[in-house]
Design a protein around this motif. Structure first.
Motif, PDB file in Angstrom:
ATOM      1  N   GLN A  81      13.303 -25.977 -15.941  1.00 33.60           N
ATOM      2  CA  GLN A  81      12.537 -25.151 -16.871  1.00 33.60           C
ATOM      3  C   GLN A  81      11.254 -24.644 -16.215  1.00 33.60           C
ATOM      4  OE1 GLN A  81      13.089 -23.837 -19.676  1.00 33.60           O
ATOM      5  NE2 GLN A  81      11.083 -23.334 -20.548  1.00 33.60           N
ATOM      6  N   LEU A  82      10.556 -25.511 -15.483  1.00 32.44           N
ATOM      7  CA  LEU A  82       9.344 -25.091 -14.787  1.00 32.44           C
ATOM      8  C   LEU A  82       9.658 -24.050 -13.717  1.00 32.44           C
ATOM      9  CD1 LEU A  82       7.499 -28.502 -14.366  1.00 32.44           C
ATOM     10  CD2 LEU A  82       6.919 -26.649 -15.918  1.00 32.44           C
ATOM     11  N   ASP A  83      10.771 -24.248 -13.020  1.00 34.87           N
ATOM     12  CA  ASP A  83      11.174 -23.274 -12.006  1.00 34.87           C
ATOM     13  C   ASP A  83      11.484 -21.923 -12.642  1.00 34.87           C
ATOM     14  OD1 ASP A  83      12.166 -22.599  -9.208  1.00 34.87           O
ATOM     15  OD2 ASP A  83      13.970 -22.239 -10.396  1.00 34.87           O
ATOM     16  N   TYR A  84      12.109 -21.950 -13.802  1.00 25.62           N
ATOM     17  CA  TYR A  84      12.411 -20.707 -14.519  1.00 25.62           C
ATOM     18  C   TYR A  84      11.127 -19.980 -14.905  1.00 25.62           C
ATOM     19  CZ  TYR A  84      13.220 -18.022 -18.825  1.00 25.62           C
ATOM     20  OH  TYR A  84      13.208 -17.062 -19.800  1.00 25.62           O
ATOM     21  N   VAL A  85      10.139 -20.704 -15.427  1.00 22.80           N
ATOM     22  CA  VAL A  85       8.888 -20.074 -15.847  1.00 22.80           C
ATOM     23  C   VAL A  85       8.125 -19.540 -14.643  1.00 22.80           C
ATOM     24  CG1 VAL A  85       6.649 -20.478 -16.948  1.00 22.80           C
ATOM     25  CG2 VAL A  85       8.717 -21.477 -17.928  1.00 22.80           C
ATOM     26  N   SER A  86       8.092 -20.299 -13.548  1.00 20.22           N
ATOM     27  CA  SER A  86       7.287 -19.910 -12.391  1.00 20.22           C
ATOM     28  C   SER A  86       7.966 -18.883 -11.503  1.00 20.22           C
ATOM     29  CB  SER A  86       6.942 -21.151 -11.563  1.00 20.22           C
ATOM     30  OG  SER A  86       8.123 -21.744 -11.044  1.00 20.22           O
ATOM     31  N   SER A  87       9.249 -18.632 -11.695  1.00 16.48           N
ATOM     32  CA  SER A  87       9.943 -17.663 -10.835  1.00 16.48           C
ATOM     33  C   SER A  87      10.451 -16.479 -11.644  1.00 16.48           C
ATOM     34  CB  SER A  87      11.093 -18.344 -10.089  1.00 16.48           C
ATOM     35  OG  SER A  87      11.998 -18.957 -11.006  1.00 16.48           O
ATOM     36  N   ALA A  88      11.559 -16.646 -12.343  1.00 15.51           N
ATOM     37  CA  ALA A  88      12.181 -15.516 -13.041  1.00 15.51           C
ATOM     38  C   ALA A  88      11.263 -14.938 -14.104  1.00 15.51           C
ATOM     39  CB  ALA A  88      13.511 -15.958 -13.662  1.00 15.51           C
ATOM     40  N   LEU A  89      10.762 -15.788 -15.008  1.00 16.49           N
ATOM     41  CA  LEU A  89       9.946 -15.271 -16.105  1.00 16.49           C
ATOM     42  C   LEU A  89       8.585 -14.809 -15.613  1.00 16.49           C
ATOM     43  CD1 LEU A  89      10.032 -14.793 -19.132  1.00 16.49           C
ATOM     44  CD2 LEU A  89       9.012 -17.036 -19.467  1.00 16.49           C
ATOM     45  N   SER A  90       7.997 -15.539 -14.671  1.00 13.58           N
ATOM     46  CA  SER A  90       6.680 -15.158 -14.161  1.00 13.58           C
ATOM     47  C   SER A  90       6.701 -13.786 -13.502  1.00 13.58           C
ATOM     48  CB  SER A  90       6.184 -16.214 -13.170  1.00 13.58           C
ATOM     49  OG  SER A  90       4.925 -15.862 -12.648  1.00 13.58           O
ATOM     50  N   ALA A  91       7.783 -13.462 -12.807  1.00 15.28           N
ATOM     51  CA  ALA A  91       7.883 -12.141 -12.178  1.00 15.28           C
ATOM     52  C   ALA A  91       7.855 -11.038 -13.223  1.00 15.28           C
ATOM     53  CB  ALA A  91       9.163 -12.066 -11.350  1.00 15.28           C
TER      54      ALA A  91
END
Length: 680
Positions: free
Chosen positions: A316-326
């Motif tokens: 979940q953290l990886d999703y927020v910091s990569s896909a969603l953050s972009a």
């Protein structure tokens, strides 16, 4: 654009009709003659059928809904921290409702869905007819939007939006400022790739497996086969036997019925069982493939095969910091550059609040904060700033354990604890001061360049008229045609009270004054000076001095070009070439120079008023010239120059630089990024 505003509202309120028909055949004509997006699965894939594929729809929905539910705030920068700019017209449009028919979440998830599937999400920006204030934002149908690049001359280009609504007869070209465009990864940075087009094979394969499964169950959950008769059957008999078999056994409701075979008829299975075709494995792989296309962890689209309690939080953290953050960054930069005026960008900025998606890791964050707080590299306000909270009074102190001393046997602190802490804090503020002046320089440089472009255009026009009058063959002027007459007219044009000096002063003075005021505010805070520092008089003198220097320099260059030419025609050509060179190169050069010089000059004046007695030269930048390296760390009285007129600075290569004037602060050459800092 009033007609487009009314039309957009009308279309939004109307019920969604078919995309094409006899009256508007654009879609079915394209489908008929060109087919759909090419794919190897042999299944029709377009923007409509792609959204019928469950893994793809789930992925698009996850990103669009997550981005839509995160509040988007417009902030105003403070000296330290920020505050929500609730008084700005954009605040309520971004946070609450962009128009009278939808909330912020509906608007954002709609535009985000368009950006993923079509490569672009475009909204029409409705502004007040007189003031230009943004009043409404309306999403536009992506199938009716085309991105166009329009060449504007002088090496410039603008992005326009072409809107074509054949159903309602609406056609418009939207200029910059009339649309908001969100796009993802693309080959030109102006529009993004369509994931539907790129992933047509993967989506087509997924649809094909779904179609295969549906046909399998529609055939009675049994594979295909053949009825064998020992004799020869007529065509009518064969057809009647096949129809009877289909009527009795085809379909899920008729599956597993007892078959009665007469006259020696036998059943022979010829189909391939589903497990042999790895049907289920293919469907699982396609879910992972869709997650890969959309940069999602598989559990976000309900693939929990490899998810565990120990890794799902990290995913979940990886999703927020990569896909969603972009995507969040793309939204914030689009709002900043397309909805805020250039002069507003140094003061306001948009930002999403993502705390809700990171609450699962609160303990780890707070443990990291505790370590930084205990060992002295984070203050209470540093922590609060990272947690999206405003600073508190007394929260800037940095704490260290009492038993911390310099390494080495028997070595004691050279100063008492209070003085050492004060010196550490002063060094910290100096580092922040340099960063603050760098940010201010980046914010004001475009304004300086824009003003200097207007000056260069004015010079091109005014001097061009003198060239036509006094130098050019066949010119339209009635004045004396000679180089001496041209130089005399040129001296009047570039005089202290001439039109060029007047225009330059009018353009530069407000920019220099505001730029210096911003620098003064940060420089005063850097040394703890609480009284306001007014640099308006200094900024006026600074502007007049630079205008006088520019007038003398420009006149001298044009005079030299004229006197060195062999003929009047050559002189005219040389003067025009120099004017074109100024238009192409000088505004950017001026902006770079002033962005380096004015922050140092204004900070020095502020520190003089604040009572600072000494300054130190700090060399910075990835590539230093040998002269700047020699100056690094030099400390002088604030009233004295770092390099006096006539002094020589030796370089590493044996060459020396002789100063033509007193140098009280950087820069000393083009591209110099050095700065001065106060010695407290």
């Amino acid at each position: 654009m009033a007609f487009l505003r009314s039309a957009v509202r009308t279309v939004a309120r109307a019920s969604a009709g078919p995309l094409s028909g006899i009256a508007t055949p654009e879609k079915w004509v394209v489908d008929w003659f060109t087919g759909d997006m090419a794919n190897s699965a042999g299944v029709r894939v377009d923007y409509d059928t792609a959204m019928m594929y469950a893994p793809f729809f789930a992925g698009v929905r996850v990103i669009a809904e997550d981005l839509g539910l995160l509040p988007l705030f417009l902030y105003e920068r403070l000296t330290r921290g920020k505050r929500r700019a609730t008084g700005h017209p954009l605040y309520s449009l971004l946070h609450d409702a962009p128009n009278d028919m939808m909330g912020a979440m509906a608007f954002k998830e709609s535009l985000q869905g368009h950006a993923i599937t079509w490569g672009r999400g475009v909204a029409y920006v409705v502004t007040h007819e007189r003031t230009g204030v943004v009043e409404e934002l309306w999403p536009l149908r992506p199938d009716r939007v085309r991105i166009k690049i329009r060449q504007m001359g002088k090496g410039r280009a603008e992005r326009w939006v072409q809107y074509r609504d054949d159903v309602n007869g609406i056609y418009a070209n939207l200029a910059p400022g009339e649309f908001l465009c969100i796009n993802g990864l693309g080959d030109d940075g102006l529009t993004g790739y369509s994931v539907v087009e790129l992933a047509a094979n993967s989506i087509g394969l997924g649809l094909a497996t779904e179609h295969h499964g549906a046909k399998y169950f529609s055939n009675g959950s049994a594979p295909a086969g053949a009825l064998s008769h020992p004799g020869n059957l007529s065509p009518d008999a064969r057809k009647r036997m096949a129809d009877d078999w289909e009527n009795i056994h085809r379909g899920i409701d008729r599956a597993h019925r007892v078959a009665i075979l007469e006259e020696g008829v036998t059943w022979q299975q010829v189909g391939i069982p589903n497990d042999a075709a790895q049907f289920l494995e293919t469907r699982k792989l396609q879910v992972t493939d869709m997650a890969r296309w959309l940069r999602l962890p598989p559990h976000k689209i309900s693939d929990l095969e490899r998810a565990t309690f120990s890794n799902i939080e990290e995913q979940q953290l990886d999703y927020v910091s990569s896909a969603l953050s972009a995507w969040l960054t793309r939204w914030e930069q689009a709002v900043l550059t397309q909805l805020l005026l250039p002069e507003e960008r140094a003061r306001y900025f948009p930002e999403h609040l993502v705390d809700a998606l990171l609450r699962g890791n609160t303990m780890a964050r707070y443990q990291a904060y505790a370590i930084g707080r205990q060992w002295g590299w984070l203050s209470a306000n540093d922590v609060r700033e990272r947690e999206n909270m405003n600073p508190v009074s007394g929260g800037d102190a940095y704490l260290v354990p009492l038993n911390m001393v310099p390494a080495g046997p028997g070595q004691a602190p050279a100063e008492d604890d209070a003085r050492a802490a004060a010196r550490r804090y002063a060094r910290l503020l100096r580092g922040r001061g340099i960063a603050a002046r760098d940010r201010l320089a980046e914010a004001w440089a475009p304004k300086i360049q824009e003003a200097d472009e207007e000056i260069a255009d004015l010079e091109r026009s005014k001097v061009g008229e003198l060239v036509d009058e006094h130098l050019a063959v066949g010119g339209r002027g009635r004045g004396e045609r000679s180089t001496s007459a041209f130089i005399a007219a040129l001296s009047v044009l570039y005089g202290d009270d001439g039109p060029i000096a007047e225009a330059m002063t009018a353009l530069w003075l407000p920019i220099i004054t505001a730029f210096a005021a911003d620098v003064a505010e940060d420089a005063a805070a850097e040394v703890g000076h609480e009284d306001d520092v007014d640099l308006s008089t200094w900024a006026h003198a600074y502007t007049l001095a630079h205008v006088a220097y520019r007038m003398a320099s420009s006149f001298g260059q044009l005079r030299k070009q004229t006197e060195q030419a062999d003929t009047q025609e050559d002189a005219a050509e040389a003067v025009v070439d120099r004017l074109l060179k100024w238009q192409a190169e000088r505004p950017e050069q001026t902006a770079r120079w002033e962005a380096a010089q004015l922050p140092n000059a204004a900070a020095r004046e502020t520190w003089k008023e604040a009572g600072v007695r000494e300054l130190k030269w700090v060399t910075q930048g990835s590539q230093h010239c040998p002269y700047c390296i020699k100056l690094d760390g030099r400390t002088i009285a604030i009233e004295e120059p770092f390099i006096a007129k006539g002094d020589e600075v030796d370089g590493d290569d044996g060459q020396s630089l002789k100063a033509k004037r007193n140098t009280f602060h950087p820069p000393v050459h083009a591209g110099c990024r050095c700065q001065v800092v106060p010695v407290v």
